[in-house]
Write a protein that holds these residues in place. Structure first.
Motif, PDB file in Angstrom:
ATOM      1  N   SER A 695     -55.371  24.493  41.431  1.00  0.00           N
ATOM      2  CA  SER A 695     -54.983  25.768  42.036  1.00  0.00           C
ATOM      3  C   SER A 695     -54.456  26.778  41.027  1.00  0.00           C
ATOM      4  N   GLU A 696     -53.491  26.398  40.218  1.00  0.00           N
ATOM      5  CA  GLU A 696     -52.864  27.286  39.239  1.00  0.00           C
ATOM      6  C   GLU A 696     -52.960  26.630  37.866  1.00  0.00           C
ATOM      7  N   THR A 697     -54.077  26.847  37.211  1.00  0.00           N
ATOM      8  CA  THR A 697     -54.345  26.156  35.951  1.00  0.00           C
ATOM      9  C   THR A 697     -53.700  26.826  34.748  1.00  0.00           C
ATOM     10  N   GLY A 698     -53.150  28.016  34.915  1.00  0.00           N
ATOM     11  CA  GLY A 698     -52.468  28.689  33.824  1.00  0.00           C
ATOM     12  C   GLY A 698     -50.994  28.328  33.776  1.00  0.00           C
ATOM     13  N   LEU A 699     -50.286  28.898  32.803  1.00  0.00           N
ATOM     14  CA  LEU A 699     -48.866  28.604  32.661  1.00  0.00           C
ATOM     15  C   LEU A 699     -48.026  29.278  33.730  1.00  0.00           C
ATOM     16  N   ALA A 700     -48.459  30.430  34.243  1.00  0.00           N
ATOM     17  CA  ALA A 700     -47.669  31.183  35.209  1.00  0.00           C
ATOM     18  C   ALA A 700     -47.785  30.567  36.599  1.00  0.00           C
ATOM     19  N   SER A 701     -46.636  30.449  37.273  1.00  0.00           N
ATOM     20  CA  SER A 701     -46.614  29.944  38.645  1.00  0.00           C
ATOM     21  C   SER A 701     -45.250  30.228  39.249  1.00  0.00           C
ATOM     22  N   ASN A 702     -45.240  30.614  40.520  1.00  0.00           N
ATOM     23  CA  ASN A 702     -43.972  30.796  41.210  1.00  0.00           C
ATOM     24  C   ASN A 702     -43.269  29.468  41.457  1.00  0.00           C
ATOM     25  N   SER A 703     -43.982  28.361  41.263  1.00  0.00           N
ATOM     26  CA  SER A 703     -43.376  27.036  41.443  1.00  0.00           C
ATOM     27  C   SER A 703     -42.766  26.505  40.154  1.00  0.00           C
ATOM     28  N   ASN A 704     -42.834  27.278  39.068  1.00  0.00           N
ATOM     29  CA  ASN A 704     -42.175  26.876  37.826  1.00  0.00           C
ATOM     30  C   ASN A 704     -40.660  26.979  37.966  1.00  0.00           C
ATOM     31  N   TRP A 705     -39.961  26.207  37.181  1.00  0.00           N
ATOM     32  CA  TRP A 705     -38.495  26.278  37.164  1.00  0.00           C
ATOM     33  C   TRP A 705     -37.986  26.034  35.751  1.00  0.00           C
ATOM     34  N   THR A 706     -36.794  26.502  35.467  1.00  0.00           N
ATOM     35  CA  THR A 706     -36.117  26.237  34.196  1.00  0.00           C
ATOM     36  C   THR A 706     -34.706  25.739  34.476  1.00  0.00           C
ATOM     37  N   ALA A 707     -34.191  24.924  33.576  1.00  0.00           N
ATOM     38  CA  ALA A 707     -32.819  24.407  33.678  1.00  0.00           C
ATOM     39  C   ALA A 707     -32.162  24.528  32.308  1.00  0.00           C
ATOM     40  N   GLU A 708     -30.880  24.920  32.300  1.00  0.00           N
ATOM     41  CA  GLU A 708     -30.130  25.074  31.060  1.00  0.00           C
ATOM     42  C   GLU A 708     -28.782  24.353  31.193  1.00  0.00           C
ATOM     43  N   PRO A 709     -28.742  23.059  30.929  1.00  0.00           N
ATOM     44  CA  PRO A 709     -27.459  22.352  30.915  1.00  0.00           C
ATOM     45  C   PRO A 709     -26.604  22.796  29.720  1.00  0.00           C
ATOM     46  N   LEU A 710     -25.319  22.936  29.941  1.00  0.00           N
ATOM     47  CA  LEU A 710     -24.378  23.317  28.894  1.00  0.00           C
ATOM     48  C   LEU A 710     -23.135  22.463  29.038  1.00  0.00           C
ATOM     49  N   ASP A 711     -22.747  21.776  27.962  1.00  0.00           N
ATOM     50  CA  ASP A 711     -21.547  20.934  27.953  1.00  0.00           C
ATOM     51  C   ASP A 711     -20.626  21.398  26.844  1.00  0.00           C
ATOM     52  N   ARG A 712     -19.326  21.503  27.151  1.00  0.00           N
ATOM     53  CA  ARG A 712     -18.321  21.890  26.168  1.00  0.00           C
ATOM     54  C   ARG A 712     -17.166  20.897  26.227  1.00  0.00           C
ATOM     55  N   TYR A 713     -16.634  20.581  25.043  1.00  0.00           N
ATOM     56  CA  TYR A 713     -15.549  19.611  24.942  1.00  0.00           C
ATOM     57  C   TYR A 713     -14.444  20.178  24.047  1.00  0.00           C
ATOM     58  N   HIS A 714     -13.215  20.087  24.516  1.00  0.00           N
ATOM     59  CA  HIS A 714     -12.044  20.463  23.730  1.00  0.00           C
ATOM     60  C   HIS A 714     -11.160  19.227  23.600  1.00  0.00           C
ATOM     61  N   THR A 715     -10.711  18.940  22.403  1.00  0.00           N
ATOM     62  CA  THR A 715      -9.856  17.778  22.166  1.00  0.00           C
ATOM     63  C   THR A 715      -8.716  18.183  21.252  1.00  0.00           C
ATOM     64  N   VAL A 716      -7.488  17.892  21.685  1.00  0.00           N
ATOM     65  CA  VAL A 716      -6.288  18.225  20.920  1.00  0.00           C
ATOM     66  C   VAL A 716      -5.479  16.952  20.726  1.00  0.00           C
ATOM     67  N   GLY A 717      -4.976  16.753  19.523  1.00  0.00           N
ATOM     68  CA  GLY A 717      -4.097  15.622  19.241  1.00  0.00           C
ATOM     69  C   GLY A 717      -2.886  16.066  18.450  1.00  0.00           C
ATOM     70  N   LEU A 718      -1.708  15.618  18.853  1.00  0.00           N
ATOM     71  CA  LEU A 718      -0.454  15.932  18.174  1.00  0.00           C
ATOM     72  C   LEU A 718       0.358  14.657  18.072  1.00  0.00           C
ATOM     73  N   GLY A 719       1.162  14.550  17.038  1.00  0.00           N
ATOM     74  CA  GLY A 719       2.013  13.369  16.922  1.00  0.00           C
ATOM     75  C   GLY A 719       2.916  13.429  15.717  1.00  0.00           C
ATOM     76  N   GLY A 720       3.797  12.453  15.665  1.00  0.00           N
ATOM     77  CA  GLY A 720       4.709  12.385  14.536  1.00  0.00           C
ATOM     78  C   GLY A 720       5.484  11.096  14.540  1.00  0.00           C
ATOM     79  N   GLU A 721       6.050  10.779  13.374  1.00  0.00           N
ATOM     80  CA  GLU A 721       6.885   9.590  13.230  1.00  0.00           C
ATOM     81  C   GLU A 721       8.144   9.981  12.479  1.00  0.00           C
ATOM     82  N   ALA A 722       9.267   9.528  12.998  1.00  0.00           N
ATOM     83  CA  ALA A 722      10.556   9.867  12.389  1.00  0.00           C
ATOM     84  C   ALA A 722      11.370   8.605  12.180  1.00  0.00           C
ATOM     85  N   GLN A 723      11.923   8.454  10.968  1.00  0.00           N
ATOM     86  CA  GLN A 723      12.886   7.398  10.687  1.00  0.00           C
ATOM     87  C   GLN A 723      14.271   7.993  10.952  1.00  0.00           C
TER      88      GLN A 723
END
Length: 849
Positions: A695-723
């Protein structure tokens, strides 16, 4: 003769102010099939957060969030005798007893707080009220040694190691460890026989659901049965591994080593099955398998010799105690293959289909491997040559299962010509006699050879050349079948009379050659460069060959004693043979195709990769260290009109450690990571309005879809040692915070039902693995004397998750959207751990004598 004995007792009192905790990550579950060679994995920072969702197979695998252990069960002190050679006997013993009192609080899938424990709290460890023990013992006498270390003894995550020997004679190491893996506590299931290979649902329930008046009525009835007749079950398994190693040293310069281990897993794991496109279930998969490994090797080596050589043999056997398991269809009490209401059986809910299903589990299999290495070193110009060869033989011959358990799919039964194939079922598909073979007769042979030459043609120039060949030869016995039973519901023959189905003997070989150079421009600057060419030839895959060209450059500079700079860049270009998307169908003689012709599988697609990293370390004083790092990577799949088109990753980090005084040190770190992916595809059915072949042998089609997953990570570490008081009072404080935020953006051209299989604007997923994790710990230790100390500690943890899978969760999801096939499911909630928080206070007393 001198003797030293130390006995340490530890008593820990833990009270929870708000509730639960979480475990350290153990090694990931290995694949059950034996592997000719181990695959090392890089270490992960203990407080780093990673997504549970695997978007791309190339990402590092992970099993979720695993904070550090709450309280150690034995002292991590270095034994007094390490590094010293003594003539008399020396004995050191440390023992600990730990008692925990824990009150758990977590939030269930339905937002109800209670004292139930979240499975994330004990995902990989056993933490419960009661007493457990720890043991550490070391002894030395002349040239003989014995070390014993045991942790968490008496719990489900215990381990014990015994290691000893006599110098120049022999060494012995024995080990035993257990690791639990808890997926879910309090999952809801209608199935009886959980933990066995036969999962059943009451005939009364299934008969009532089969007589439903409509799909909504069927779902309503199922929800009522789940609420009234469902049972709460725990989903998890227990890993146990025992092993030993003996090394014979008395035959110097030959060393002989023998190793053996047995690892088992037993329990219940959540798994997905289906009875058609409109009927899916989450089932408790019975896990009961083990792997036995044995290896013997001999090594020749002398310090004064240029020659070193090893030979070895390895045997591995995987044993699956349940070769398959069966599970009832909640919507059917009787087998059927006839369509009702215009729907084929494989697309039905309750109207037609099987009364039960059967799934094969991992097949039992064995492998034999032989290997040898040869190293010649101390040649002119600091040249060394090494060669390696190995060969493995993998065999699997498990009995095959019947086509189906659906007793209605017999000779003359309905076969749906409106979709694929035509005619009727040719024989009784439940009869093993109608199989083309009784056993798998699967065999794979692998060969691996490698040669490496390193030399220094000039004092400031090092060169390394390497060639590697790997071959996977699939020797499995071929067989053909005239059709399959689709979704255990109806017979599905090939699309044309001359076609057949059957396994394809997929195989490949790989050639890799590389040249690496390192040039010391000065004593503070090194320049590196390398080129690698890799050729892979494939059988029965979409591309017949792939070529990878890799160029890498690196620069290490230390312009001063307080500054260090390191940077590298790599470019990879992959080219392939013409992509044949229909190769699987053509190999079976099919003339109708089911793969989107524009799709490119990521492991076979043409690709351009650019990746680089830079690290800067600044040490302005001997008390202060600062560092920063940046990493960038981008994969462009240039020829992929569908599939993965772009993968980009960015990572930035800074850290600081500062010794403020001789009694006070602090550290801080921050890391940001971002992963982005671009994907594309098309919604289509054979012969439909968006069929790319008709039916639709070309690249164009209204049944096409796109997905764009995006993941972001924030990591913080704090510490100390006292005598606080030198050599008397010590305070250690640390805090970490990890946050992940995920999103999946979706788009599709908006058409009409006449030219668009998805005539709507897709809704993005704005909350994908949105996780916050806090961990605060403080430990105050007071040294009362040479062998006595008292410590008090506090740990707070909080785990929160916001994910679209939790929003509106129901055990009986359904879809009755206009234009879509009615579908419904039966879930257990087996993969959604509950949020939790915990506060733990403890006391620890250590006494030596």
């Amino acid at each position: 003769m001198s003797r030293h004995v130390a006995l340490t007792g530890t008593v820990v009192l833990a009270t929870s102010i708000a509730a639960a905790a979480a475990p350290q990550a153990p090694p990931l579950d290995p694949a059950p099939a034996p592997s000719p060679a181990a695959s090392p994995t890089p270490p992960v920072q203990p407080w780093r957060l990673h997504s549970n969702r695997r978007i791309d197979a190339r990402l590092r695998p992970n099993a979720g969030l695993h904070p550090p252990a709450l309280v150690p069960l034995y002292s991590p002190e270095t034994p007094d005798f390490t590094g010293d050679v003594v003539s008399g006997p020396l004995l050191s013993i440390k023992a600990s007893l730990t008692t925990l009192g824990i009150w758990n609080r977590s939030t269930s899938l339905f937002g109800i707080e209670g004292n139930a424990v979240s499975s994330k709290f004990e995902e990989f460890r056993d933490l419960k009220d009661g007493v457990s023990a720890g043991l550490e013992a070391h002894t030395r006498k002349d040239d003989a040694t014995l070390d014993v270390i045991g942790r968490h003894l008496g719990l489900a995550d215990q381990d014990l190691t015994v290691e000893g020997g006599r110098a120049g004679v022999a060494t012995l190491k024995l080990s035993y460890d257990q690791t639990p893996h808890n997926y879910a506590f309090g999952a809801r299931s209608l199935y009886s026989g959980v933990g066995t290979a036969s999962l059943t649902i009451s005939d009364r329930i299934r008969g009532d659901l089969q007589n439903s008046s409509s799909p909504p009525d069927a779902v309503l009835r199922l929800a009522q049965y789940v609420a009234g007749s469902g049972q709460d079950i725990d989903l998890g398994l227990q890993r146990k591994k025992a092993g030993g190693e003996v090394t014979l040293l008395s035959l110097y310069p030959i060393t002989v080593r023998a190793q053996a281990s047995n690892e088992s897993r037993k329990g219940v794991r959540p798994f997905s099955e289906s009875f058609g496109f409109g009927n899916f279930v989450e089932v408790p998969w019975p896990v009961d398998y083990g792997t036995t490994d044995a290896r013997v090797s001999a090594e020749y080596a002398r310090p004064e010799s240029r020659l070193q050589a090893t030979v070895g043999y390895r045997f591995s056997h995987f044993d699956e105690r349940n070769r398959s398991f069966t599970f009832d269809n909640p919507y059917r009490a009787m087998d059927s293959t006839d369509p009702l209401l215009g729907l084929p059986a494989f697309a039905s809910m309750y109207q037609a289909g099987p009364a039960s299903g059967q799934a094969a589990l991992y097949p039992s299999n064995s492998s034999h491997s032989f290997d040898g290495t040869l190293v010649v070193s101390r040649l002119p110009h600091a040249t060394s040559i090494s060669a390696l060869f190995s060969a493995s033989f993998l065999r699997q011959d498990e009995p095959l299962l019947p086509f189906t358990r659906n007793s209605a799919v017999v000779a003359g039964a309905f076969s749906n010509p409106a979709f694929e194939g035509s005619g009727t079922t040719p024989f009784d598909t439940t009869d093993l006699a109608n199989l083309p073979a009784r056993t798998a007769n699967a065999a794979i042979n692998t060969q691996n050879a490698q040669v490496r030459v390193s030399t220094k043609p000039a004092p400031d120039l090092s060169l390394t050349a390497q060639y590697r060949f790997y071959n996977l030869d699939n020797r499995s016995g071929p067989f053909q079948v005239p059709g399959v039973v689709r979704e255990d519901a109806e017979w599905r023959p090939p699309g044309n009379a001359s076609a057949v189905f059957g396994p394809l003997p997929i195989a490949y070989d790989k050639h890799t050659a590389s040249l690496t150079a390192a040039w010391d421009l000065s004593d503070k600057t090194r320049l590196g460069a390398s080129y690698t060419f890799e050729r892979m030839n494939r059988s029965f895959r979409e591309v017949a060959w792939m070529n990878d060209h890799r160029l890498k450059a690196s620069l290490d500079v230390a312009p001063s004693s307080w500054l260090d700079l390191r940077a590298s860049y790599e470019y990879i270009r992959r080219s392939t043979a013409p992509y044949l998307s229909t190769q699987s169908e053509l190999a079976h003689g099919e003339t109708t195709f089911g793969m989107l012709p524009y799709l490119r599988k990521l492991d076979e697609a043409e690709r351009r990769t650019n990746q680089g990293q830079a690290i800067v370390t600044v040490t302005p004083t001997d008390r202060l260290t600062l560092s920063g790092s940046a990493q960038y990577g981008k994969d462009d799949y240039l020829a992929s009109a569908a599939g993965l088109q772009l993968a980009r990753r960015d990572e930035y980090g800074v850290d600081l450690s500062y010794l403020l005084t001789d009694r006070l040190s602090v550290y801080a770190a921050y890391t940001f990571e971002k992963f982005r992916y671009d994907m594309a595809g098309r919604q289509w059915t054979p012969g439909g309005i968006s069929d790319p072949y008709v039916s639709e042998t070309g690249l164009a089609s209204n049944s096409n879809w796109t997905a764009e997953p995006l993941d972001r990570y924030h990591t913080v570490g704090l510490g100390g040692e006292a005598q606080l008081i030198p050599k008397a009072l010590r305070l250690n404080v640390s805090y970490s915070f990890s946050r992940s935020r995920g999103r999946i953006s979706l788009s599709s051209p908006l058409g009409t039902p006449a030219d668009d299989l998805n005539p709507f604007v897709p809704t993005p997923f704005g909350n994908v693995d949105n996780i916050d994790f806090h961990n605060l710990s403080a430990d105050l230790e007071w040294t009362l004397g040479k062998r006595t100390s008292l410590a008090a500690g506090y740990v707070f943890e909080k785990y929160r998750v916001d994910d679209y899978n939790y929003a509106g969760f129901t055990y009986t999801p359904a879809n009755f959207s206009p234009g879509a096939l009615p579908s419904a499911g039966l879930l257990m909630g087996g993969m959604l751990p509950w949020p939790y928080h915990t506060s733990v206070a403890y006391l620890r007393l250590r006494v030596g004598m």
